[in-house]
Design a protein around this motif. Structure first.
Motif, PDB file in Angstrom:
ATOM      1  N   GLU A  71       0.830  -1.204   0.000  1.00 55.64           N
ATOM      2  CA  GLU A  71       0.000   0.000   0.000  1.00 55.64           C
ATOM      3  C   GLU A  71       0.867   1.258   0.000  1.00 55.64           C
ATOM      4  O   GLU A  71       0.622   2.193  -0.773  1.00 55.64           O
ATOM      5  CB  GLU A  71      -0.908  -0.018   1.235  1.00 55.64           C
ATOM      6  CG  GLU A  71      -1.850   1.162   1.331  1.00 55.64           C
ATOM      7  CD  GLU A  71      -2.733   1.089   2.567  1.00 55.64           C
ATOM      8  OE1 GLU A  71      -3.329   2.134   2.888  1.00 55.64           O
ATOM      9  OE2 GLU A  71      -2.807   0.025   3.198  1.00 55.64           O
ATOM     10  N   VAL A  72       1.888   1.290   0.836  1.00 49.72           N
ATOM     11  CA  VAL A  72       2.783   2.444   0.899  1.00 49.72           C
ATOM     12  C   VAL A  72       3.529   2.598  -0.418  1.00 49.72           C
ATOM     13  O   VAL A  72       3.674   3.718  -0.936  1.00 49.72           O
ATOM     14  CB  VAL A  72       3.767   2.297   2.089  1.00 49.72           C
ATOM     15  CG1 VAL A  72       4.872   3.334   2.023  1.00 49.72           C
ATOM     16  CG2 VAL A  72       3.019   2.400   3.405  1.00 49.72           C
ATOM     17  N   LYS A  75       1.255   4.196  -2.929  1.00 46.02           N
ATOM     18  CA  LYS A  75       1.086   5.644  -2.703  1.00 46.02           C
ATOM     19  C   LYS A  75       2.317   6.408  -3.178  1.00 46.02           C
ATOM     20  O   LYS A  75       2.201   7.459  -3.812  1.00 46.02           O
ATOM     21  CB  LYS A  75       0.836   5.923  -1.225  1.00 46.02           C
ATOM     22  CG  LYS A  75      -0.538   5.549  -0.747  1.00 46.02           C
ATOM     23  CD  LYS A  75      -0.705   5.856   0.732  1.00 46.02           C
ATOM     24  CE  LYS A  75      -2.076   5.444   1.225  1.00 46.02           C
ATOM     25  NZ  LYS A  75      -2.237   5.689   2.669  1.00 46.02           N
ATOM     26  N   ALA A  78       2.430   6.509  -6.956  1.00 41.93           N
ATOM     27  CA  ALA A  78       1.447   7.460  -7.494  1.00 41.93           C
ATOM     28  C   ALA A  78       1.940   8.898  -7.319  1.00 41.93           C
ATOM     29  O   ALA A  78       1.795   9.732  -8.227  1.00 41.93           O
ATOM     30  CB  ALA A  78       0.109   7.267  -6.789  1.00 41.93           C
ATOM     31  N   GLU A  79       2.558   9.190  -6.174  1.00 41.28           N
ATOM     32  CA  GLU A  79       3.076  10.546  -5.950  1.00 41.28           C
ATOM     33  C   GLU A  79       4.235  10.851  -6.893  1.00 41.28           C
ATOM     34  O   GLU A  79       4.314  11.967  -7.451  1.00 41.28           O
ATOM     35  CB  GLU A  79       3.538  10.682  -4.496  1.00 41.28           C
ATOM     36  CG  GLU A  79       3.967  12.078  -4.132  1.00 41.28           C
ATOM     37  CD  GLU A  79       4.322  12.213  -2.660  1.00 41.28           C
ATOM     38  OE1 GLU A  79       4.845  13.283  -2.302  1.00 41.28           O
ATOM     39  OE2 GLU A  79       4.098  11.256  -1.899  1.00 41.28           O
TER      40      GLU A  79
END
Length: 102
Positions: A71-72, A75, A78-79
């Motif tokens: 999950e991290v 993220k 995506a950033e």
């Protein structure tokens, strides 16, 4: 003659049953202490349950950590993608500004 064979067979059956039934023997004599007899009887099953519980906990913990890491990572990816897009847009606008000023 038939009765002798039947009597012999009847004597063999209990002997076979006695051999098939497992008995637990101990190196020391059974004491009168109930705690000692309990742990002599149930120490292996308790140990097996504890090992299985620790193994199950570790599998659940590792699975949870892997899911959190995924999950991290998602993220962060995506950033990074949005920042790269912003940089590309800035480069395009700067290049367009240079060509327009010439």
């Amino acid at each position: 003659m038939f009765s002798i064979r039947a009597a012999t067979a009847a004597r063999r059956v209990p002997a076979l049953r006695h051999q098939l039934v497992p008995t637990r023997t101990y190196a020391t004599e059974q004491s009168g202490n109930p705690t000692t007899s309990f742990y002599k009887t149930f120490s292996r099953p308790i140990a097996k349950v504890m090992i299985l519980a620790v193994f199950t906990y570790q599998v659940a913990y590792w699975s949870w950590i892997k899911l959190e890491a995924d999950e991290v990572r998602g993220k962060i990816d995506a950033e990074i993608e949005t920042l790269e897009k912003t940089v590309d847009d800035y480069k395009e606008s700067k290049a367009a500004g240079k060509t327009a000023s010439k």
